[in-house]
Design a protein around this motif. Sequence first.
Motif, PDB file in Angstrom:
ATOM      1  N   GLY A 156       0.523  -1.018  -0.106  1.00 49.60           N
ATOM      2  CA  GLY A 156       0.084   0.076   0.105  1.00 49.60           C
ATOM      3  C   GLY A 156       0.765   1.055  -0.192  1.00 49.60           C
ATOM      4  O   GLY A 156       2.645   1.490   0.018  1.00 49.60           O
ATOM      5  N   ASP A 157       0.564   2.235   0.393  1.00 48.10           N
ATOM      6  CA  ASP A 157       0.904   3.878  -0.110  1.00 48.10           C
ATOM      7  C   ASP A 157       2.355   3.745   1.010  1.00 48.10           C
ATOM      8  O   ASP A 157       1.981   3.715   2.430  1.00 48.10           O
ATOM      9  N   PRO A 158       3.492   3.517   0.517  1.00 52.61           N
ATOM     10  CA  PRO A 158       4.494   3.535   1.478  1.00 52.61           C
ATOM     11  C   PRO A 158       4.410   4.670   2.587  1.00 52.61           C
ATOM     12  O   PRO A 158       4.124   5.684   2.210  1.00 52.61           O
ATOM     13  N   ALA A 159       4.760   4.852   3.732  1.00 56.81           N
ATOM     14  CA  ALA A 159       5.071   5.782   4.521  1.00 56.81           C
ATOM     15  C   ALA A 159       6.228   6.703   4.332  1.00 56.81           C
ATOM     16  O   ALA A 159       7.594   6.216   3.573  1.00 56.81           O
ATOM     17  N   ALA A 160       6.079   7.881   4.732  1.00 52.79           N
ATOM     18  CA  ALA A 160       7.481   8.843   4.217  1.00 52.79           C
ATOM     19  C   ALA A 160       8.266   9.159   4.421  1.00 52.79           C
ATOM     20  O   ALA A 160       9.121   8.679   4.351  1.00 52.79           O
ATOM     21  N   GLU A 161       8.553   8.886   5.953  1.00 53.78           N
ATOM     22  CA  GLU A 161       9.203   8.466   6.751  1.00 53.78           C
ATOM     23  C   GLU A 161       9.058   7.193   7.899  1.00 53.78           C
ATOM     24  O   GLU A 161       9.018   7.580   8.806  1.00 53.78           O
ATOM     25  N   PRO A 162       9.222   5.950   7.263  1.00 56.12           N
ATOM     26  CA  PRO A 162       8.783   4.801   8.025  1.00 56.12           C
ATOM     27  C   PRO A 162       9.452   4.885   9.356  1.00 56.12           C
ATOM     28  O   PRO A 162      11.022   5.607   9.408  1.00 56.12           O
ATOM     29  N   THR A 169       9.664  -4.284   0.387  1.00 54.71           N
ATOM     30  CA  THR A 169      10.121  -3.693  -0.952  1.00 54.71           C
ATOM     31  C   THR A 169       8.318  -2.998  -0.949  1.00 54.71           C
ATOM     32  O   THR A 169       7.703  -2.361  -1.368  1.00 54.71           O
ATOM     33  N   VAL A 170       8.265  -3.454   1.099  1.00 57.74           N
ATOM     34  CA  VAL A 170       6.992  -2.657   1.218  1.00 57.74           C
ATOM     35  C   VAL A 170       6.408  -2.122   2.051  1.00 57.74           C
ATOM     36  O   VAL A 170       7.501  -2.546   2.987  1.00 57.74           O
ATOM     37  N   PHE A 171       6.084  -0.855   2.511  1.00 57.01           N
ATOM     38  CA  PHE A 171       6.223  -0.040   3.433  1.00 57.01           C
ATOM     39  C   PHE A 171       4.334   0.959   3.749  1.00 57.01           C
ATOM     40  O   PHE A 171       5.096   1.542   4.613  1.00 57.01           O
ATOM     41  N   ARG A 172       3.897   0.490   3.422  1.00 58.58           N
ATOM     42  CA  ARG A 172       2.805   0.985   4.421  1.00 58.58           C
ATOM     43  C   ARG A 172       3.045   0.621   5.634  1.00 58.58           C
ATOM     44  O   ARG A 172       2.736  -0.445   5.888  1.00 58.58           O
ATOM     45  N   GLU A 173       2.842   1.600   6.883  1.00 56.96           N
ATOM     46  CA  GLU A 173       2.545   1.488   7.808  1.00 56.96           C
ATOM     47  C   GLU A 173       1.900   1.457   8.375  1.00 56.96           C
ATOM     48  O   GLU A 173       1.372   2.503   9.056  1.00 56.96           O
TER      49      GLU A 173
END
Lengths: 177, 177
Positions: free
Chosen positions: B103-109, B119-123
């Motif tokens: 999904g939409d990746p976090a800007a700053e995980p 590869t995935v960073f929706r937090e």
Amino acid sequence: MITRAEQEAAQAYAVRELELAGIVLSEAERRSIEVADFGLSRLEETGLQLLVYVNTDRYCAKELVLQPGQTCPEHRHPPFHDAPGKEETFRCRQGLVYLYVEGDPAAEPAATPPPGRYTVFRELVLRPGEQHTIPPATLHWFQAGPAGAIVSEFSTASRDELDEFTDPDVRRSTVVR
Amino acid sequence: MITRAEQEAAQAYAVRELELAGIVLSEAERRSIEVADFGLSRLEETGLQLLVYVNTDRYCAKELVLQPGQTCPEHRHPPFHDAPGKEETFRCRQGLVYLYVEGDPAAEPAATPPPGRYTVFRELVLRPGEQHTIPPATLHWFQAGPAGAIVSEFSTASRDELDEFTDPDVRRSTVVR
């Protein structure tokens, strides 16, 4: 039928017991706790407090909170569509629960059922850390020990409205007036 | 590969954390805790401690215990026979867990993945009492906060050997020497 005050007192009891057991709930979950009197209007004797964590088409997880000596009446989960009935695992978290299922009856059951129709008496005594899996379509009932109980229920999807109770007076729904 | 001593220390850590959280285990359960290093031999960085309560053909319930900052590497649960992949709900019991899904990746995980392929960073940040359900066949990975975490997992049947990891170096099995 239960009164709003009875419902709120039973919810507050469940919240307190869950918190004492270290189980953290969201505010929405605290408000969502279901209080079931099984249509008998004798909540402290025959009843249950339920918190559903998740119930998808494929699995379900709940906490069942029982007041001291409170009994969930005898029932089974029948087959549904092409699937066998609900299969469920009861794991005791806190307190003590006497679970009765189909099979060789206990010579002297530790629990005495409340008024109503109870026909299965194979006894399983579950203490914290102990669990039992109930096959689909198997009659069962359970009663908390003198300090109440918290039971985690892991299962296939829950469709409470399909439950078949042995006692024809029992209803799964609860009226709050 | 982990040593027997590493395995035993990780099991002891998990038992201690579960007991501190008020979760009572049987002696057999304490001995059954699985320690997974995902074939990377860097257990404290990439690894998991697992206690399986029940895993039938239809549903599964586990506790996942993570050491401080420990990461479960990115993977998905593929379809199996006629069924969709494993569907699972993660409920945080203790500590803090950073969960990443498609999904939409976090800007700053908030979490930094360890070396490997991520590869995935929706937090989703899960604190005690918070949960998230991951649909079948969805890539996901998770990392504990600085005090570790306990996560209850409720799901369809678990077939860990089918898990597909993004990083080709990752293995679900762990060798103890």
